[in-house]
Design a protein around this motif. Structure first.
Motif, mmCIF file in Angstrom:
data_model
loop_
_atom_site.group_PDB
_atom_site.id
_atom_site.type_symbol
_atom_site.label_atom_id
_atom_site.label_comp_id
_atom_site.label_asym_id
_atom_site.label_seq_id
_atom_site.Cartn_x
_atom_site.Cartn_y
_atom_site.Cartn_z
ATOM 1 N N ASP A 119 13.979 -38.767 9.935
ATOM 2 C CA ASP A 119 14.302 -39.707 8.860
ATOM 3 C C ASP A 119 15.584 -39.300 8.127
ATOM 4 N N VAL A 120 15.676 -38.053 7.725
ATOM 5 C CA VAL A 120 16.834 -37.599 6.941
ATOM 6 C C VAL A 120 18.075 -37.468 7.814
ATOM 7 N N ALA A 121 17.930 -36.893 9.008
ATOM 8 C CA ALA A 121 19.083 -36.728 9.895
ATOM 9 C C ALA A 121 19.643 -38.079 10.330
ATOM 10 N N GLY A 122 18.762 -39.066 10.525
ATOM 11 C CA GLY A 122 19.223 -40.409 10.882
ATOM 12 C C GLY A 122 20.097 -41.007 9.798
ATOM 13 N N LYS A 123 19.705 -40.807 8.542
ATOM 14 C CA LYS A 123 20.515 -41.292 7.425
ATOM 15 C C LYS A 123 21.820 -40.514 7.301
ATOM 16 N N PHE A 124 21.768 -39.237 7.637
ATOM 17 C CA PHE A 124 22.986 -38.420 7.616
ATOM 18 C C PHE A 124 24.008 -38.969 8.619
ATOM 19 N N ILE A 125 23.532 -39.440 9.757
ATOM 20 C CA ILE A 125 24.423 -39.935 10.811
ATOM 21 C C ILE A 125 24.942 -41.333 10.495
ATOM 22 N N THR A 126 24.032 -42.264 10.177
ATOM 23 C CA THR A 126 24.424 -43.676 10.036
ATOM 24 C C THR A 126 24.568 -44.128 8.590
ATOM 25 N N GLY A 127 24.150 -43.300 7.637
ATOM 26 C CA GLY A 127 24.258 -43.676 6.225
ATOM 27 C C GLY A 127 22.958 -44.233 5.691
ATOM 28 N N ALA A 130 21.734 -41.709 -0.537
ATOM 29 C CA ALA A 130 22.906 -41.017 -1.089
ATOM 30 C C ALA A 130 23.874 -40.547 0.000
ATOM 31 N N LEU A 131 23.564 -40.818 1.264
ATOM 32 C CA LEU A 131 24.398 -40.377 2.378
ATOM 33 C C LEU A 131 25.269 -41.526 2.870
ATOM 34 N N GLU A 132 26.564 -41.252 3.042
ATOM 35 C CA GLU A 132 27.516 -42.293 3.425
ATOM 36 C C GLU A 132 27.560 -42.537 4.925
ATOM 37 N N GLY A 133 27.104 -41.595 5.731
ATOM 38 C CA GLY A 133 27.195 -41.735 7.177
ATOM 39 C C GLY A 133 28.434 -41.027 7.701
ATOM 40 N N ARG A 134 28.397 -40.676 8.982
ATOM 41 C CA ARG A 134 29.498 -39.932 9.611
ATOM 42 C C ARG A 134 30.146 -40.805 10.682
ATOM 43 N N PHE A 135 30.701 -41.943 10.258
ATOM 44 C CA PHE A 135 31.153 -42.964 11.196
ATOM 45 C C PHE A 135 32.315 -42.512 12.071
ATOM 46 N N SER A 136 33.177 -41.648 11.599
ATOM 47 C CA SER A 136 34.346 -41.248 12.374
ATOM 48 C C SER A 136 34.155 -39.914 13.090
ATOM 49 N N ASP A 137 32.946 -39.385 13.057
ATOM 50 C CA ASP A 137 32.694 -38.072 13.643
ATOM 51 C C ASP A 137 31.985 -38.176 14.991
ATOM 52 N N LEU A 138 32.351 -37.277 15.883
ATOM 53 C CA LEU A 138 31.618 -37.111 17.135
ATOM 54 C C LEU A 138 30.373 -36.288 16.838
ATOM 55 N N THR A 291 10.765 -33.027 1.704
ATOM 56 C CA THR A 291 11.724 -34.033 2.160
ATOM 57 C C THR A 291 12.903 -34.155 1.200
ATOM 58 N N ALA A 292 12.643 -34.069 -0.100
ATOM 59 C CA ALA A 292 13.724 -34.199 -1.086
ATOM 60 C C ALA A 292 14.739 -33.081 -0.943
ATOM 61 N N SER A 293 14.257 -31.852 -0.763
ATOM 62 C CA SER A 293 15.186 -30.724 -0.619
ATOM 63 C C SER A 293 15.935 -30.799 0.710
ATOM 64 N N LEU A 294 15.271 -31.326 1.754
ATOM 65 C CA LEU A 294 15.944 -31.495 3.048
ATOM 66 C C LEU A 294 17.077 -32.517 2.919
ATOM 67 N N ALA A 295 16.802 -33.618 2.220
ATOM 68 C CA ALA A 295 17.833 -34.642 2.011
ATOM 69 C C ALA A 295 18.995 -34.071 1.195
ATOM 70 N N ALA A 296 18.673 -33.253 0.182
ATOM 71 C CA ALA A 296 19.717 -32.641 -0.648
ATOM 72 C C ALA A 296 20.598 -31.705 0.175
ATOM 73 N N ILE A 297 19.997 -31.028 1.148
ATOM 74 C CA ILE A 297 20.771 -30.121 2.015
ATOM 75 C C ILE A 297 21.768 -30.916 2.857
ATOM 76 N N GLU A 299 22.973 -33.782 2.146
ATOM 77 C CA GLU A 299 23.994 -34.297 1.221
ATOM 78 C C GLU A 299 25.050 -33.221 0.947
ATOM 79 N N LYS A 300 24.592 -31.984 0.787
ATOM 80 C CA LYS A 300 25.516 -30.875 0.535
ATOM 81 C C LYS A 300 26.434 -30.654 1.731
ATOM 82 N N ILE A 301 25.865 -30.673 2.922
ATOM 83 C CA ILE A 301 26.673 -30.502 4.133
ATOM 84 C C ILE A 301 27.650 -31.671 4.274
#
Length: 358
Positions: A119-127, A130-138, A291-297, A299-301
């Motif tokens: 759940d959290v990693a998917g949001k990290f990738i696509t947004g 609070a995560l914007e997504g990594r659209f220009s990253d491989l 889950t909250a602390s995982l999402a915060a991590i 976000e930090k990365i």
């Protein structure tokens, strides 16, 4: 986008009514004296008489078209070119049996650790959130238990990557269970460094995000050795230890009743090794207990590893005065050519079928 390069020429359009008055005004013509013309008033008008206004109208149209052409009307088509200096990220996710522990929540419902990671990693990738997504990253994916598996090479096809992540399952075979952290790191480093051979432009930076809830107990590569190799090859590693402190509820099946029940089991995360791995490569170690602390991590990365994206806009102008004009789907000649046609037609008509005696 429509504009004019020399708009002030349009002021000349104010003189058009005076030109029209001059062209259309009644002029003295040669006449023949008759004693009585009342009988001629009822004669029907010929087609030449009805269309006598055409030559002067063509002259006025030519003047208007020339004035508009002088104003240089332009149709601009904006083009945006994006230039990005992206980051290559290899996500390394633990799917060993201990990831079954039900100490995380998603939308208020208790879930196992791997589900929370998806759940959290998917949001990290696509947004998302609070995560914007990594659209220009491989971004690539490696999963591991007793063995490391390269699920996807670094790619910009993020929907495919997220689908592959969501299909990853916790191992349920004892022969496959284990935690080969070192092997997974080595495989991820290999995939990241291979990018320089596959691409003409080198990647700005290479990052690995390693997530595990245990300690290295399988495989052939020691995590510290893998970290030293990563540091030599310029790969930065962020490590995440996932799981509550102390004990966590793990689902087990009672062999006598066949029912699933939860038993509290010890959580053993090798934080010392994970911290050293991160330090050796210039990264950071994080601990996620919910889950909250995982999402915060994540976000930090996301803040620490930013891609540079520049947009350059170009406008391609079409000069209506000297280039064909598209009107209602029809291709029309340039304005100057239309004005010339109107002027030539006026001269020809005035000296042929609409010729007048002076």
């Amino acid at each position: 986008m429509f504009t004019t390069a020399s708009s002030w020429f349009l002021i000349l359009l104010a003189a058009v009514p005076f030109v029209a008055w001059y062209v259309l005004r009644k002029r003295k013509t040669t006449s023949v004296a008759f004693s009585d013309t009342s009988g001629l008033q009822n004669l029907p008008k010929t087609w030449k008489q009805r269309l006598a206004w055409v030559p002067p109208a063509l002259r006025i149209a030519a003047v208007v078209l020339l004035i508009v052409a002088l104003a240089r009307p332009q149709e601009g088509r904006k083009q945006t070119v994006s230039e990005s200096e992206g980051i290559a990220i290899e996500m390394v996710v633990d799917r060993s049996g201990s990831m079954q522990a039900m100490d995380f929540e998603v939308e208020g419902q208790p879930v196992d650790r791997l589900t929370a990671v998806k759940d959290v990693a998917g949001k990290f990738i696509t947004g998302g959130e609070a995560l914007e997504g990594r659209f220009s990253d491989l971004i690539g994916l490696v999963t591991f238990a007793r063995h490391a598996d390269g699920i996807s090479p670094p790619t910009l096809d993020h929907p495919f990557l997220v689908a592959q992540l969501n299909q990853s399952e916790i191992v349920d075979d004892r022969n496959e269970d284990g935690t080969a952290i070192g092997d997974a790191m080595g495989l991820a480093v290999e995939k990241l460094t291979a990018l320089d051979n596959d691409r003409d432009d080198k990647v700005k930076s290479k990052v690995m995000i390693l997530l595990t809830d245990g300690e290295n107990n399988a495989g052939d590569v020691n995590p510290i050795q893998a970290a030293e190799l990563a540091a030599t090859l310029g790969v930065k590693i962020y490590t995440i230890g996932v799981g509550t402190q102390g004990q966590a509820p793990v689902p087990v099946v009672d062999p006598f009743t066949g029912r699933k029940e939860y038993r509290m089991m010890e959580v053993n995360i090798d934080e010392e090794t994970l911290t050293k791995v991160a330090e050796l490569t210039g990264g950071n170690y994080f601990r996620a207990t919910d889950t909250a602390s995982l999402a915060a991590i994540y976000e930090k990365i996301d803040e620490l590893e930013k891609s540079r994206v520049e947009e350059k806009q170009y406008v391609d102008y079409r000069e209506w005065a000297i280039e064909p004009v598209q009107v209602a789907g029809m291709k029309m000649p340039p304005l100057v050519l239309l004005a010339l046609f109107a002027l030539v037609a006026q001269v020809v008509l005035s000296h042929t079928m609409f010729r007048r005696l002076v």
